[in-house]
Design an enzyme around this catalytic site. Structure first.
Site, short mmCIF file in Angstrom:
data_model
loop_
_atom_site.label_atom_id
_atom_site.label_comp_id
_atom_site.label_asym_id
_atom_site.label_seq_id
_atom_site.Cartn_x
_atom_site.Cartn_y
_atom_site.Cartn_z
N HIS A 1 -50.12 10.61 -26.65
CA HIS A 1 -52.08 10.81 -26.14
C HIS A 1 -52.26 11.68 -27.49
CE1 HIS A 1 -55.95 11.04 -24.00
NE2 HIS A 1 -55.58 12.55 -23.97
N GLU B 1 -49.10 13.07 -23.22
CA GLU B 1 -49.82 13.60 -24.05
C GLU B 1 -48.40 14.68 -25.09
OE1 GLU B 1 -52.76 15.80 -22.67
OE2 GLU B 1 -53.54 17.23 -24.57
N ASP C 1 -45.42 4.59 -21.68
CA ASP C 1 -45.09 5.49 -23.03
C ASP C 1 -46.77 4.60 -23.61
OD1 ASP C 1 -45.32 5.78 -25.86
OD2 ASP C 1 -43.32 4.57 -26.47
N ASP D 1 -55.65 16.69 -27.89
CA ASP D 1 -57.52 17.14 -27.54
C ASP D 1 -57.44 18.40 -29.36
OD1 ASP D 1 -56.78 19.01 -26.17
OD2 ASP D 1 -58.35 19.75 -26.10
#
Ligand SMILES: [Zn+2]
Length: 585
Positions: free
Chosen positions: A513, A567, A558, A191
């Protein structure tokens, strides 16, 4: 790029997917067609390679008797050996045979050929075999830079984005309002948030990497905008995040916990994330949190000594910030952070900030030689003396070991020599125990069954870091060998025969991620990023759909949607960098 399939590797054809599904229920011997070459995922090598003088071990999970090591250029056999008897591994459910070719020391590029099973991915043996991986892993931090245009250059065309998150503002929970200039820092993970607590352990680890392995690193150019400015590039890169951390300090010395949007954005490029970037506090007096403030104190104290030969002014700015932060924590020793109402980004919550304070005081003592920090450390040390015996799985939360290690690494006149002796002894004892369990593990990784948690690859890297710190305090070749074993695990010697660093090795994972990797137009993810790894906790819907009863080390996908196992994050990235730095010539 999202897929809900359980995939070890990304495949084009339905046939391959069917074969992979079979492999998850451990049926038969599977050979995959990969380009023109036939490669078996039942042979696990470090896909980067091995140091000439170190142990060279591969794993085979299909039944076989012998193996050969062949030179990649002409397929000539350079080594022949017998596989060891199979050992059943409870953590993976695999039956593992060891191929030991440690006697092969000649530099070159090779692969294993196991009759009846197939060929391994290609690997190298060279003194500088991990240099490229270090370069990519360290440069991955540059790719995480916020508030500036990023461009990986001609080496990785298309890996670029314009400046992002240029506007900041105070959230009501911070105790202030209006705009806030705090551009900078690294995006924390998949993020775009920036969190002081996780920044603390990450930046601290990178700065320690410099302090312990600086002689190997000082001339390594990372091709970042500051390259060539007279400061080693690892410190140039760390400074990008450090400057943002310093801006998170309020005038009273306290440090706000994080700067994020109110909720996570979608899978967009950073410049397309238009959610306001907000400085978030505790929602009530004193608004800043103790863990974040103590973390800044620790990291800025390290920075004060590390940057002094290169930029005395920046070093003293850090020292002043560290002292001020420490004083704030004396006034507010335990203000915990919880997400205020309406905020759903990462919390990095922690019930006790005493270990963060211990780390801060130890780093301040090491930098300033100011007695009051030593007195605090000596007084509170007994609460944490046992922390060296059990490695902490989540580095950002439990920092007592960092505190004790830095006290012993520092050798400051006036330090308590009995404590230093005890720290050295306990660290060495813990390292010996890790070496023993690593040797017993069929995959030669330090992880135990309970360690397959969120970020287990980071735990493997942390074991490596612990072994290398032990080696710095009480040198022992078995410590560095076991540290290398953990690196080998991350780079392909694992149950998936997968390199967990993007764009590294013949068979790397491909669907992190990680928003830029998911949102850009490049076929491959951004390079050099470590995956979180297997996680028996199954906190996301991708992992929840995996077959019931999977052994803990096999709970991994994956898949971009698997934030709990795939992530990327700056904290485990930093531990990887530490591990890689140790291997450099
Ligand atoms: Zn940004």
């Amino acid at each position: 790029m999202t897929s809900s399939n359980y995939r070890l590797i990304s495949f084009q054809s339905a046939l391959s997917i069917a074969l992979i599904l079979l492999s998850t229920v451990f049926i038969g011997c599977i050979e995959l067609v990969y380009g023109a070459e036939s490669k078996s995922v039942q042979i696990m090598v470090d896909q980067v390679g091995y140091l000439p003088a170190s142990a060279k071990i591969a794993m085979v999970t299909a039944s076989a008797k012998t193996f050969e090591v062949k030179r990649a250029s002409d397929n000539a056999t350079v080594f022949k050996g017998e596989l060891a008897a199979a050992i059943q591994d409870a953590d993976t459910g695999d039956s593992v045979q060891i191929a030991d070719f440690s006697k092969l020391k000649e530099s070159g590029t090779y692969y294993l050929d196991v009759p009846g099973v197939g060929k391994s991915w290609v690997f190298s043996i060279r003194p500088d075999v991990f240099s490229r991986t270090y370069y990519l892993a360290m440069r991955a931090f540059y790719g995480q830079r916020c508030g500036t245009a990023v461009d990986l250059g001609s080496e990785f065309p298309g890996y670029t984005h314009p400046a992002c998150h240029l506007k900041g503002e105070f959230h009501a929970s911070s105790g202030k309002q209006g705009e806030r200039d705090n551009v900078g820092g690294w995006h924390d993970a998949g993020d775009y948030g920036r969190y002081v607590v996780n920044s603390g352990i990450s930046t601290g680890t990178v700065l320690w990497t410099w302090e312990i392995f600086g002689s190997k690193l000082k001339n390594i150019k990372l091709n970042i905008p500051e390259s060539g400015n007279g400061t080693p590039d690892i410190l140039n890169e760390a400074r990008w995040n450090l400057e943002w951390m310093l801006k998170m300090q309020d005038e009273d010395g306290g440090v706000w916990h994080k700067q994020t949007s109110e909720h996570f954005p979608g899978f967009v490029m950073p410049e397309d994330d238009h959610l306001p970037s907000e400085v978030i506090g505790t929602g009530q007096q004193p608004y800043k949190s103790t863990c974040a403030t103590a973390d800044l104190a620790a990291v800025a104290a390290i920075a004060a000594r590390v940057y002094s030969p290169f930029d005395a002014k920046f070093a003293s700015q850090n020292l002043e910030a560290a002292r001020k932060a420490w004083l704030w924590t004396e006034k507010y020793p335990n203000v915990a952070f919880r997400n205020p109402p309406g905020i759903s980004t990462g919390e990095y919550g922690d019930d006790s900030c005493s270990d963060e304070r211990l780390w801060a005081t130890a780093e301040l003592w090491r930098t300033t030689h100011d007695k009051m920090y030593n007195e605090y450390f000596v007084k509170h040390y007994p609460d944490y003396r046992l922390s060296l015996d059990v490695p902490a799985p989540e580095g950002w939360r439990d920092l007592a070991a960092m505190a004790l290690w830095t006290y012993a690494l520092g050798t400051v006149k006036g330090s308590d020599s009995t404590l230093i002796k005890e720290i050295r002894t306990r660290t060495a004892q813990a390292a010996h125990a890790i070496v023993e369990s690593t040797r017993k593990n069929p995959y030669r990784v330090s992880l135990r069954a309970k360690d397959y948690v969120w970020g287990s690859n980071g735990v493997a890297a942390s074991y490596g870091m612990e072994l290398l710190v032990a080696n710095a305090l009480a040198p022992d070749p078995s410590f560095t060998e076991a540290a290398l074993d953990n690196l080998h695990y991350l780079l392909g010697r694992n149950a998936f025969s997968l390199s967990w660093v993007t764009q590294v090795g013949d068979n790397p994972y491909r669907h992190p991620h990680h928003r830029p990797s998911g949102a850009d137009k490049n076929a491959e993810p951004w390079p050099g990023l470590l995956s979180g790894g297997p996680n028996a906790g199954r906190q996301d819907n991708v992992l929840k759909k995996l077959p019931a009863g999977l052994p803990p080390a096999k709970v991994y996908a994956d898949d971009q949607g698997s934030y709990a196992s795939n992530e990327i994050a700056i904290n485990w990235q930093a531990s990887l960098v530490f591990l890689l730095a140790a291997t450099l010539p």
